[in-house]
Write an enzyme that holds these catalytic residues in place. Sequence first.
Site, PDB file in Angstrom:
ATOM      1  CG  ASP A 102      40.737  33.772  52.890  1.00 29.86           C
ATOM      2  OD1 ASP A 102      41.430  34.744  53.229  1.00 29.86           O
ATOM      3  OD2 ASP A 102      40.345  33.604  51.722  1.00 29.86           O
ATOM      4  NE  ARG A 127      37.476  30.977  53.040  1.00 31.51           N
ATOM      5  CZ  ARG A 127      36.693  31.820  53.706  1.00 31.51           C
ATOM      6  NH1 ARG A 127      35.953  32.690  53.022  1.00 31.51           N
ATOM      7  NH2 ARG A 127      36.630  31.801  55.019  1.00 31.51           N
ATOM      8  NE  ARG A 173      33.127  33.625  46.856  1.00 37.03           N
ATOM      9  CZ  ARG A 173      33.989  33.901  47.822  1.00 37.03           C
ATOM     10  NH1 ARG A 173      33.887  33.302  48.990  1.00 37.03           N
ATOM     11  NH2 ARG A 173      34.946  34.786  47.633  1.00 37.03           N
ATOM     12  CG  HIS A 202      30.132  35.933  51.442  1.00 37.32           C
ATOM     13  ND1 HIS A 202      31.330  35.712  52.090  1.00 37.32           N
ATOM     14  CD2 HIS A 202      29.851  34.781  50.773  1.00 37.32           C
ATOM     15  CE1 HIS A 202      31.764  34.494  51.825  1.00 37.32           C
ATOM     16  NE2 HIS A 202      30.880  33.912  51.031  1.00 37.32           N
ATOM     17  CB  CYS A 298      34.319  38.417  57.477  1.00 37.20           C
ATOM     18  SG  CYS A 298      33.463  38.887  55.960  1.00 37.20           S
TER      19      CYS A 298
END
Length: 308
Positions: A102, A127, A173, A202, A298
């Site tokens: 990612d 991540r 998150r 997000h 992103c």
Amino acid sequence: MAAQSRYAFVRLPPDHRPAGTHPASAPQPPSEEPALRIATPRRYLMCPPAHFRVTYSINPWMDPTKPVDPALAMFQWEDLRDRYRGLGHTVEILDPRAGLPDMVFAANGATVVDGRVLGARFANPERTAEAPAHLEWFRAHGFTDVREPEHVNEAEGDFAVTSAWILAGQGFRSSPLAHDEAQEYFGRPVISLELTDPRYYHLDTALAVLDDARDEIMYFPGAFTPASREVLERLFPDALLATAEDAAVLGLNAVSDGRNVLLPRAATGLHAPLRERGFEPVPVDLSELHKAGGSVKCCTMELRPATP
């Protein structure tokens, strides 16, 4: 709850609100003559999808059983990079690292405001190692004001910067405590917004800044709690409101230079409203990266320079 109350817009006295954001201000439709839009050169950080795969699931978009075409993902990413450069923007490259599929979503690695860097602290262990990789890049490229965060934040995934505010997402998150941390570090007012739909995990999947100098945004109301929608309505009475159809194809995961708005190709319902406001929509195909729940924004971290 105490951490959120300092950001509750309704607690600010009317005299302290920017012009046009008083509760009595009624939303106004775009003028018949579109505003004159001027693109300003930007500096972006991107990371090639050399190791991009969907091998785990940490959001509703990710399905490890669906195959990913790595060559197509790289082709689409390179197209986005080249479009930025063709529009006169600078694109810096962060080297990808094996085992971090990612990492292509560079927006999640740090937030840069006025040349100051607030690193990320990821919510998911898959991540975690991306965060130090980003900070190493900043320290190696002349950034001297770099902070490792104490609280969970996923950087520009949940922080959107305008001239007046830092809009900050929470609910899936980033921690509300990270909003306090960002406000103290950047010295800018942070507005906390709560997300409720796991598809929009997000802030950058539900809201995009169209003109940071003029504090203009677009967003999908259905991604937010009623109280957060009220805050957005008060702060941005003229915002472009996206439909559920355009939000569902990640149409809000967009990047604007003040004139050109790069957005997912499938978000066709946003084209006419953007043009009516003087923006130029630039459709981009990032269908392979959509399989991990990401698109234009992103993949793009903005490196905002220090103000004179």
